[in-house]
Design an enzyme around this catalytic site. Structure first.
Site, PDB file in Angstrom:
ATOM      1  N   ASN A   9       0.885  -1.170   0.000  1.00 21.13           N
ATOM      2  CA  ASN A   9       0.000   0.000   0.000  1.00 21.13           C
ATOM      3  C   ASN A   9       0.916   1.212   0.000  1.00 21.13           C
ATOM      4  OD1 ASN A   9      -1.792   2.050   0.461  1.00 21.13           O
ATOM      5  ND2 ASN A   9      -2.351   1.411   2.548  1.00 21.13           N
ATOM      6  N   LYS A  11       0.234   4.270  -0.356  1.00 21.57           N
ATOM      7  CA  LYS A  11      -0.356   5.488   0.237  1.00 21.57           C
ATOM      8  C   LYS A  11      -0.043   6.690  -0.656  1.00 21.57           C
ATOM      9  CE  LYS A  11      -0.193   3.255   4.676  1.00 21.57           C
ATOM     10  NZ  LYS A  11      -0.222   3.372   6.127  1.00 21.57           N
ATOM     11  N   HIS A  94      -9.650   1.648   4.120  1.00 21.60           N
ATOM     12  CA  HIS A  94      -8.432   1.762   4.933  1.00 21.60           C
ATOM     13  C   HIS A  94      -8.717   2.710   6.105  1.00 21.60           C
ATOM     14  CE1 HIS A  94      -4.381   2.788   6.196  1.00 21.60           C
ATOM     15  NE2 HIS A  94      -3.992   1.684   5.605  1.00 21.60           N
ATOM     16  N   GLU A  96      -7.099   5.044   7.305  1.00 20.34           N
ATOM     17  CA  GLU A  96      -6.808   6.461   7.027  1.00 20.34           C
ATOM     18  C   GLU A  96      -7.971   7.113   6.296  1.00 20.34           C
ATOM     19  OE1 GLU A  96      -3.006   5.700   5.185  1.00 20.34           O
ATOM     20  OE2 GLU A  96      -2.245   5.080   7.141  1.00 20.34           O
ATOM     21  N   GLU A 166      -6.114  -4.687  10.083  1.00 22.38           N
ATOM     22  CA  GLU A 166      -5.049  -3.727  10.389  1.00 22.38           C
ATOM     23  C   GLU A 166      -5.363  -2.985  11.687  1.00 22.38           C
ATOM     24  OE1 GLU A 166      -2.750  -2.582   6.574  1.00 22.38           O
ATOM     25  OE2 GLU A 166      -4.434  -1.236   6.776  1.00 22.38           O
ATOM     26  N   GLY A 172       2.084   2.121  10.682  1.00 21.31           N
ATOM     27  CA  GLY A 172       3.091   3.170  10.564  1.00 21.31           C
ATOM     28  C   GLY A 172       3.781   3.509  11.870  1.00 21.31           C
ATOM     29  N   SER A 212       2.823  -2.365  10.248  1.00 21.51           N
ATOM     30  CA  SER A 212       4.257  -2.512  10.521  1.00 21.51           C
ATOM     31  C   SER A 212       4.811  -3.903  10.177  1.00 21.51           C
ATOM     32  CB  SER A 212       4.573  -2.136  11.973  1.00 21.51           C
ATOM     33  OG  SER A 212       4.222  -0.784  12.221  1.00 21.51           O
TER      34      SER A 212
HETATM   35  P1  PGA Z   1       2.498   0.122   7.614  1.00 21.45           P
HETATM   36  O1  PGA Z   1       1.082   0.416   6.921  1.00 21.45           O
HETATM   37  O2  PGA Z   1       2.998  -1.179   7.056  1.00 21.45           O
HETATM   38  O3  PGA Z   1       3.369   1.298   7.223  1.00 21.45           O
HETATM   39  O4  PGA Z   1       2.256   0.053   9.078  1.00 21.45           O
HETATM   40  C1  PGA Z   1       0.172  -0.613   6.685  1.00 21.45           C
HETATM   41  C2  PGA Z   1      -1.076  -0.051   6.064  1.00 21.45           C
HETATM   42  O5  PGA Z   1      -1.544   1.018   6.459  1.00 21.45           O
HETATM   43  O6  PGA Z   1      -1.663  -0.681   5.146  1.00 21.45           O
END
Ligand code: PGA
Length: 249
Positions: A9, A11, A94, A96, A166, A172, A212
């Protein structure tokens, strides 16, 4: 046997030219026939990335879409546009987007249905906040998300989709859920699908862990019986993604 699916992803990272360069950099590192590999990329990168990945094992996904067919929805992108551009997967819901863009389960349900209708495979995201985890309502919350987001979706379509668990507190932050925590919830999601649909559907649906994931923890996470791969943010933008994809080599 479910085939693992490991998706990056990206982003809001990578300009079109950076995207093409990253595809070239990762090309030989992400070859693994045991795994479906997907790059979910920003809308403006889709066309150049589809071209850059021709002849490789990597499929392209979008990070979002709108549920309406077409028309006066300035700034939005339809499922048909994605499909026509060569996209096969689309991330829906997601955290976000739920948080910053206020996308709710009623909207996400419409997006899931439209994606399926257009022949795209949704990667439907769910997950709890740290506060919810500490309150002990993780599974209740996720069951509610799954039930709302999949309302009215047929078993045959659910069998083909991808669900990404998630935990928001792990995204993140460098703070991965423990393997036991990740497996517990992924197993809980599978049980929820069996309850709404049936065992065959639950056995078929692929459930990823995200939050992560890195080259050091991928193999242990993906060895769990209910974890069918990962949705990878930060680590998908570098050579490490190759190690994650080749976790079993
Ligand atoms: P990350 O993000 O691996 O940077 O924690 C995962 C995601 O938001 O899909």
């Amino acid at each position: 046997m479910r085939k693992k699916i490991i998706a990056g992803n990206w982003k809001m990272n990578m300009t079109p030219s950076q995207a093409v360069a990253l595809c070239a950099e990762l090309k030989d590192l992400v070859k693994n026939d045991d795994v479906d590999v997907v790059y979910c990329v920003p809308a403006i990168d889709i066309v150049p990335v589809v071209n850059a990945l021709k002849g490789t094992n990597v499929k392209v996904g979008a990070e979002n879409m709108y549920f309406e067919e077409k028309g006066a929805y300035t700034g939005e992108i339809s499922a048909a546009m994605l499909k026509d551009a060569g996209v096969e997967y689309v991330i829906i819901g997601h955290s976000e987007r739920r948080d910053y863009f206020k996308e709710d389960d009623a909207l996400l349900n419409k997006k899931v249905k439209k994606a399926i209708e257009a022949g795209l495979t949704p990667i439907l995201c769910c997950g709890e906040t740290l506060e919810q985890r500490e309150m002990g309502i993780t599974m209740d919350w996720i069951r509610m998300q799954i039930k709302s987001d999949l309302a009215g979706v047929a078993a045959a379509d659910v069998a083909k989709l991808v669900i990404a668990y998630e935990p928001i507190w792990a995204i993140g932050t460098g703070k991965t859920a423990t393997t036991a925590q990740a497996e517990e919830v992924c197993g809980g999601i599978r049980a929820c699908i069996e309850e709404i649909y049936d065992k065959a559907t639950a056995d078929a649906v692929r459930i990823q862990y995200g939050g992560s994931v890195n080259a050091g923890n991928a193999a242990e996470l993906f060895a769990e019986k209910d974890i069918d791969g990962g949705l990878v943010g930060g680590a998908s933008l570098k050579a490490d993604f190759g190690k994650i994809v080749c976790y079993n080599k």
